[in-house]
Design a protein around this motif. Structure first.
Motif, PDB file in Angstrom:
ATOM      1  N   ILE A   1     -18.148  17.293 -58.758  1.00  0.00           N
ATOM      2  CA  ILE A   1     -18.137  16.572 -57.498  1.00  0.00           C
ATOM      3  C   ILE A   1     -16.704  16.399 -57.007  1.00  0.00           C
ATOM      4  O   ILE A   1     -15.767  16.318 -57.813  1.00  0.00           O
ATOM      5  N   SER A   2     -16.542  16.370 -55.697  1.00  0.00           N
ATOM      6  CA  SER A   2     -15.225  16.147 -55.111  1.00  0.00           C
ATOM      7  C   SER A   2     -14.773  14.708 -55.343  1.00  0.00           C
ATOM      8  O   SER A   2     -15.596  13.840 -55.623  1.00  0.00           O
ATOM      9  N   PRO A   3     -13.480  14.434 -55.201  1.00  0.00           N
ATOM     10  CA  PRO A   3     -12.976  13.073 -55.444  1.00  0.00           C
ATOM     11  C   PRO A   3     -13.567  12.042 -54.494  1.00  0.00           C
ATOM     12  O   PRO A   3     -13.986  12.371 -53.389  1.00  0.00           O
ATOM     13  N   HIS A   4     -13.544  10.802 -54.970  1.00  0.00           N
ATOM     14  CA  HIS A   4     -14.006   9.669 -54.174  1.00  0.00           C
ATOM     15  C   HIS A   4     -13.116   9.522 -52.932  1.00  0.00           C
ATOM     16  O   HIS A   4     -11.906   9.658 -53.025  1.00  0.00           O
ATOM     17  N   VAL A   5     -13.740   9.269 -51.804  1.00  0.00           N
ATOM     18  CA  VAL A   5     -13.019   9.065 -50.551  1.00  0.00           C
ATOM     19  C   VAL A   5     -12.912   7.580 -50.313  1.00  0.00           C
ATOM     20  O   VAL A   5     -13.926   6.895 -50.174  1.00  0.00           O
ATOM     21  N   LYS A   6     -11.698   7.064 -50.299  1.00  0.00           N
ATOM     22  CA  LYS A   6     -11.508   5.632 -50.059  1.00  0.00           C
ATOM     23  C   LYS A   6     -11.704   5.321 -48.578  1.00  0.00           C
ATOM     24  O   LYS A   6     -11.189   6.018 -47.723  1.00  0.00           O
ATOM     25  N   ALA A   7     -12.479   4.268 -48.321  1.00  0.00           N
ATOM     26  CA  ALA A   7     -12.780   3.895 -46.933  1.00  0.00           C
ATOM     27  C   ALA A   7     -11.600   3.228 -46.260  1.00  0.00           C
ATOM     28  O   ALA A   7     -10.736   2.682 -46.826  1.00  0.00           O
TER      29      ALA A   7
ATOM     30  N   PRO B   1     -21.073   9.205 -49.369  1.00  0.00           N
ATOM     31  CA  PRO B   1     -20.479   9.730 -48.128  1.00  0.00           C
ATOM     32  C   PRO B   1     -19.095  10.338 -48.371  1.00  0.00           C
ATOM     33  O   PRO B   1     -18.285   9.793 -49.113  1.00  0.00           O
ATOM     34  N   GLY B   2     -18.867  11.484 -47.771  1.00  0.00           N
ATOM     35  CA  GLY B   2     -17.576  12.145 -47.841  1.00  0.00           C
ATOM     36  C   GLY B   2     -17.344  12.997 -49.077  1.00  0.00           C
ATOM     37  O   GLY B   2     -16.295  13.604 -49.221  1.00  0.00           O
ATOM     38  N   ARG B   3     -18.327  13.057 -49.952  1.00  0.00           N
ATOM     39  CA  ARG B   3     -18.167  13.833 -51.177  1.00  0.00           C
ATOM     40  C   ARG B   3     -19.089  15.050 -51.159  1.00  0.00           C
ATOM     41  O   ARG B   3     -20.121  15.055 -50.499  1.00  0.00           O
ATOM     42  N   ARG B   4     -18.694  16.079 -51.927  1.00  0.00           N
ATOM     43  CA  ARG B   4     -19.497  17.304 -52.054  1.00  0.00           C
ATOM     44  C   ARG B   4     -19.729  17.573 -53.527  1.00  0.00           C
ATOM     45  O   ARG B   4     -18.927  17.181 -54.364  1.00  0.00           O
TER      46      ARG B   4
END
Length: 83
Positions: A77-83, A56-59
């Motif tokens: 891939i885009s960076p990890h999105v911290k929840a 989730p939140g990545r492209r």
């Protein structure tokens, strides 16, 4: 399955109900980039369309590695999105 190894994420993909012929093998490598859209634009026709990743939140985009003379499948891939 995803395993976080510090900054590295190891993703294992397969079917628990099926086994293929021969040994397991690596699909390829995925590199995290700060701006996946800019990277894909820079690579032009050598990158596939940018789309939402499984995480989730990545492209993500995959490279057309054969056209680039690369033997290992590669994605950005885009960076990890911290929840």
């Amino acid at each position: 399955m995803f395993y976080r190894l510090g900054e590295v994420i190891l993703e294992l993909v397969g079917s628990p109900d099926q086994a293929g012929e021969g040994p397991a093998r690596i699909w390829g490598l995925t590199h995290t980039v700060a701006d996946v859209d800019a990277a894909a634009a820079l690579l032009g026709e050598h990158a596939g369309p940018v789309k939402d990743a499984v995480q989730p939140g990545r492209r993500i985009t995959t490279l057309r590695t054969r056209e680039l003379g690369m033997s290992v499948r590669t994605a950005l891939i885009s960076p990890h999105v911290k929840a």
